[in-house]
Design a protein around this motif. Structure first.
Motif, PDB file in Angstrom:
ATOM      1  N   ARG A 151      34.478 -58.841  10.093  1.00  0.00           N
ATOM      2  CA  ARG A 151      33.300 -59.728  10.152  1.00  0.00           C
ATOM      3  C   ARG A 151      32.865 -59.983  11.597  1.00  0.00           C
ATOM      4  O   ARG A 151      31.687 -60.201  11.868  1.00  0.00           O
ATOM      5  CB  ARG A 151      33.600 -61.045   9.447  1.00  0.00           C
ATOM      6  N   ALA A 152      33.836 -59.964  12.522  1.00  0.00           N
ATOM      7  CA  ALA A 152      33.536 -60.186  13.937  1.00  0.00           C
ATOM      8  C   ALA A 152      33.068 -58.901  14.629  1.00  0.00           C
ATOM      9  O   ALA A 152      32.810 -58.909  15.827  1.00  0.00           O
ATOM     10  CB  ALA A 152      34.763 -60.755  14.646  1.00  0.00           C
ATOM     11  N   GLY A 153      32.984 -57.802  13.892  1.00  0.00           N
ATOM     12  CA  GLY A 153      32.491 -56.550  14.452  1.00  0.00           C
ATOM     13  C   GLY A 153      33.565 -55.624  14.990  1.00  0.00           C
ATOM     14  O   GLY A 153      33.252 -54.671  15.701  1.00  0.00           O
ATOM     15  N   ASN A 154      34.814 -55.876  14.653  1.00  0.00           N
ATOM     16  CA  ASN A 154      35.918 -55.064  15.142  1.00  0.00           C
ATOM     17  C   ASN A 154      35.968 -53.747  14.373  1.00  0.00           C
ATOM     18  O   ASN A 154      36.325 -53.704  13.204  1.00  0.00           O
ATOM     19  CB  ASN A 154      37.234 -55.840  14.985  1.00  0.00           C
ATOM     20  N   GLN A 155      35.605 -52.670  15.049  1.00  0.00           N
ATOM     21  CA  GLN A 155      35.567 -51.362  14.406  1.00  0.00           C
ATOM     22  C   GLN A 155      36.959 -50.813  14.136  1.00  0.00           C
ATOM     23  O   GLN A 155      37.174 -50.110  13.150  1.00  0.00           O
ATOM     24  CB  GLN A 155      34.780 -50.379  15.275  1.00  0.00           C
ATOM     25  N   ALA A 156      37.903 -51.116  14.983  1.00  0.00           N
ATOM     26  CA  ALA A 156      39.273 -50.640  14.782  1.00  0.00           C
ATOM     27  C   ALA A 156      39.857 -51.192  13.481  1.00  0.00           C
ATOM     28  O   ALA A 156      40.539 -50.474  12.745  1.00  0.00           O
ATOM     29  CB  ALA A 156      40.156 -51.025  15.973  1.00  0.00           C
ATOM     30  N   ALA A 157      39.582 -52.449  13.186  1.00  0.00           N
ATOM     31  CA  ALA A 157      40.068 -53.048  11.939  1.00  0.00           C
ATOM     32  C   ALA A 157      39.416 -52.370  10.738  1.00  0.00           C
ATOM     33  O   ALA A 157      40.077 -52.129   9.718  1.00  0.00           O
ATOM     34  CB  ALA A 157      39.787 -54.550  11.923  1.00  0.00           C
ATOM     35  N   ALA A 158      38.130 -52.046  10.853  1.00  0.00           N
ATOM     36  CA  ALA A 158      37.435 -51.366   9.750  1.00  0.00           C
ATOM     37  C   ALA A 158      38.003 -49.967   9.530  1.00  0.00           C
ATOM     38  O   ALA A 158      38.202 -49.543   8.379  1.00  0.00           O
ATOM     39  CB  ALA A 158      35.940 -51.290  10.052  1.00  0.00           C
ATOM     40  N   ILE A 159      38.291 -49.258  10.609  1.00  0.00           N
ATOM     41  CA  ILE A 159      38.875 -47.914  10.496  1.00  0.00           C
ATOM     42  C   ILE A 159      40.252 -47.994   9.852  1.00  0.00           C
ATOM     43  O   ILE A 159      40.583 -47.228   8.948  1.00  0.00           O
ATOM     44  CB  ILE A 159      38.948 -47.242  11.883  1.00  0.00           C
ATOM     45  N   SER A 160      41.053 -48.934  10.326  1.00  0.00           N
ATOM     46  CA  SER A 160      42.412 -49.083   9.805  1.00  0.00           C
ATOM     47  C   SER A 160      42.413 -49.466   8.337  1.00  0.00           C
ATOM     48  O   SER A 160      43.140 -48.875   7.524  1.00  0.00           O
ATOM     49  CB  SER A 160      43.152 -50.149  10.621  1.00  0.00           C
ATOM     50  N   LEU A 161      41.602 -50.442   7.966  1.00  0.00           N
ATOM     51  CA  LEU A 161      41.554 -50.878   6.563  1.00  0.00           C
ATOM     52  C   LEU A 161      40.942 -49.795   5.678  1.00  0.00           C
ATOM     53  O   LEU A 161      41.399 -49.575   4.553  1.00  0.00           O
ATOM     54  CB  LEU A 161      40.776 -52.183   6.433  1.00  0.00           C
ATOM     55  N   GLY A 162      39.947 -49.095   6.186  1.00  0.00           N
ATOM     56  CA  GLY A 162      39.377 -47.976   5.431  1.00  0.00           C
ATOM     57  C   GLY A 162      40.401 -46.888   5.181  1.00  0.00           C
ATOM     58  O   GLY A 162      40.480 -46.322   4.087  1.00  0.00           O
ATOM     59  N   GLY A 163      41.222 -46.604   6.187  1.00  0.00           N
ATOM     60  CA  GLY A 163      42.302 -45.629   6.021  1.00  0.00           C
ATOM     61  C   GLY A 163      43.307 -46.074   4.982  1.00  0.00           C
ATOM     62  O   GLY A 163      43.802 -45.272   4.188  1.00  0.00           O
ATOM     63  N   ALA A 164      43.599 -47.378   4.975  1.00  0.00           N
ATOM     64  CA  ALA A 164      44.528 -47.910   3.972  1.00  0.00           C
ATOM     65  C   ALA A 164      43.923 -47.796   2.574  1.00  0.00           C
ATOM     66  O   ALA A 164      44.615 -47.422   1.620  1.00  0.00           O
ATOM     67  CB  ALA A 164      44.873 -49.361   4.278  1.00  0.00           C
ATOM     68  N   ALA A 165      42.636 -48.107   2.449  1.00  0.00           N
ATOM     69  CA  ALA A 165      41.974 -48.034   1.138  1.00  0.00           C
ATOM     70  C   ALA A 165      42.002 -46.610   0.593  1.00  0.00           C
ATOM     71  O   ALA A 165      42.328 -46.382  -0.576  1.00  0.00           O
ATOM     72  CB  ALA A 165      40.537 -48.539   1.251  1.00  0.00           C
ATOM     73  N   ILE A 166      41.705 -45.641   1.457  1.00  0.00           N
ATOM     74  CA  ILE A 166      41.756 -44.235   1.035  1.00  0.00           C
ATOM     75  C   ILE A 166      43.196 -43.817   0.768  1.00  0.00           C
ATOM     76  O   ILE A 166      43.494 -43.163  -0.228  1.00  0.00           O
ATOM     77  CB  ILE A 166      41.101 -43.325   2.097  1.00  0.00           C
TER      78      ILE A 166
END
Length: 140
Positions: A49-64
């Protein structure tokens, strides 16, 4: 033109099992992802939510990483227990992948919080790699 009724009857007879297995796999995936987010030291959604792209990449990798083996399990499952058991194993392997990358890179959670995308990309790719291997083992 051939009679479509056998196909329609097959659909109607198989639809409840399809929906049950899909719902079970989806709920297993959501539960595993929720548990993954609860166990990791950082708050992925707050960071995203704060715009952290690294967190989005990491969580997206976990989801996949959690969904790929479940998808393979779903394709070959004989009952709901197959999905639940293999879903649990998938979660454990993803947590091991997180800890392994944390060991290799050091202070992984801090690096994700600092929006270090290189660490997050490496973590996500390790999660996907583990997912591919796990999916192959589940399908075998």
């Amino acid at each position: 033109m051939t009679d479509p009724m056998p196909v329609v009857q097959s659909l109607l007879s198989g639809l409840p099992i399809f929906l049950l297995h899909l719902a079970c796999a989806t709920l297993s995936w959501l539960a595993a992802l929720s548990l993954y987010m609860w166990i990791t030291p950082h708050d992925e959604f707050a960071l995203i939510r704060a715009g952290n792209q690294a967190a989005a990449i990491s969580l997206g990798g976990a989801a996949i990483g959690l969904s790929v083996p479940l998808g393979f399990c779903l394709a070959g499952s004989v009952n709901v227990w197959d999905i639940m058991i293999w879903g649990s194993l998938t979660l454990i392997l993803q947590l091991i992948a997180f800890r392994f990358v944390d060991f290799l890179l050091g202070s992984l959670s801090t690096r994700i919080e600092a929006d270090e995308r290189s660490a997050a990309i490496f973590l996500a790719m390790m999660k996907v790699a583990i997912a591919c291997l796990t999916a192959g083992a589940v399908a075998g």
